[in-house]
Motif scaffolding. Structure first.
Motif, mmCIF file in Angstrom:
data_model
loop_
_atom_site.group_PDB
_atom_site.id
_atom_site.type_symbol
_atom_site.label_atom_id
_atom_site.label_comp_id
_atom_site.label_asym_id
_atom_site.label_seq_id
_atom_site.Cartn_x
_atom_site.Cartn_y
_atom_site.Cartn_z
ATOM 1 N N TYR A 173 -6.224 -55.755 -18.540
ATOM 2 C CA TYR A 173 -5.908 -56.025 -19.949
ATOM 3 C C TYR A 173 -6.297 -54.833 -20.839
ATOM 4 O O TYR A 173 -5.521 -54.390 -21.693
ATOM 5 N N SER A 174 -7.512 -54.289 -20.621
ATOM 6 C CA SER A 174 -7.986 -53.150 -21.430
ATOM 7 C C SER A 174 -7.113 -51.925 -21.216
ATOM 8 O O SER A 174 -6.822 -51.173 -22.154
ATOM 9 N N GLU A 222 -3.803 -52.335 -23.037
ATOM 10 C CA GLU A 222 -4.038 -52.173 -24.478
ATOM 11 C C GLU A 222 -4.167 -50.695 -24.839
ATOM 12 O O GLU A 222 -3.599 -50.223 -25.830
#
Length: 302
Positions: free
Chosen positions: A101-102, A105
């Motif tokens: 997820y990071s 992003e």
């Protein structure tokens, strides 16, 4: 209070070493992530956080696994080590999800890195530390048949490859200025960690489902039984095995001459139990004695 076996003390010492290593590598990698602003370093630090949690769970599992059999656990607590590996696999899945997820992003909004040279140095130190301790844990785990030590050691070695990927990514960003390389490497790290978690879950579940002993140990067992048959006029059939953490259980039927007395048959069974225990480096054997020539029931797989 019963004295703690030397083997158990050694295993616990290795787990304490793993805990200390995880704390040190987390500090180094977080420092590198803060200095550089790299999501790759951050993801690497998160995996070390999983290492720390897993090492603590593993240490507790070792404490439980040494407990003797009791009214609720007639075969001891050896499978507690598989539970620790199961917990470690679950933790890895959670960490990999956050890393992926990071990375996505950051891929959508790239940011420049600062002082990559210092970050590379700190991460390299952490990787060397993980490499040395990981190899030691795998070697000790293999020698002592400890699922906990082997799982923790393999995880540390996976962390080394993860860190190597991150180092390559950061170096590439510093040389080319391509900011997207950092989150892409983090994505690869996340997928790699996800695969590691899957393998640990598969192995620990196999152990909890009463997996047979490893092929190498089964070969040793078969050789011993074959030699015993030749020198003692007995026949072994329906040999079954179960690996329970560091524990080994062997179930077999021993056919003896029909005229042999119960007392003599029992003496031979005692010899087999001691021999199997020595051959496998620790095992509990259950023997059913039958007169040779008795018609056996054939077990069919359901």
């Amino acid at each position: 209070m019963a004295a703690i076996p030397t083997e158990q003390r050694v295993l616990e010492l290795f787990m304490k070493l793993s805990i200390a290593t995880a704390v040190a590598t987390i500090a180094l990698k977080v420092w590198a992530a803060v200095i550089t602003g790299s999501v790759g370093f951050l993801s690497d630090a998160m995996e070390s956080g999983v290492n720390l949690a897993a090492a603590i769970v593993g240490f507790l599992a070792l404490k439980i696994s040494i407990k003797p059999a009791d009214a609720n656990h007639h075969f001891g607590h050896g499978k507690a080590e598989y539970v620790s590996a199961l917990v470690e696999g679950a933790m890895i899945f959670v960490a990999s999800g956050f890393i992926i997820y990071s990375a996505i992003e950051r891929l959508m909004a790239p940011q420049p890195l600062e002082q990559p040279g210092i970050g590379l140095l700190l991460s390299t130190l952490a990787s060397v530390l993980n490499l040395v301790v990981g190899l030691a844990l795998v070697r000790a785990g293999t020698a002592n048949r400890s699922a906990t030590l082997k799982a923790d050691g393999k995880h540390l070695l996976t962390d080394v490859w993860t860190s190597a990927g991150v180092l390559v990514g950061i170096a590439a960003v510093a040389l080319t200025g391509w900011l997207w390389l950092d989150p892409v490497i983090a994505l690869v790290v996340g997928v790699n960690i996800l695969y590691t978690g899957y393998k640990l879950l598969r192995e620990s579940l196999s152990g909890l489902l009463s997996e047979v002993i490893p092929d190498a140990e089964r070969a040793v067992l078969d050789d011993y039984l074959a030699g015993f048959e030749e020198s003692n006029d007995v026949t072994f059939t329906e040999v079954r095995t179960v690996a329970g953490g560091r524990q080994r259980f062997v179930y077999l039927i021993m056919q003896v001459p029909a005229e042999l007395t119960v007392a003599r048959s029992h003496e031979i069974a005692d010899l087999v139990e001691r021999g199997v225990d020595e051959a496998l480096g620790g095992a509990e054997t259950f023997i059913h004695i039958e007169p040779r020539g008795k018609r056996l029931k054939v077990r069919r797989a359901s």
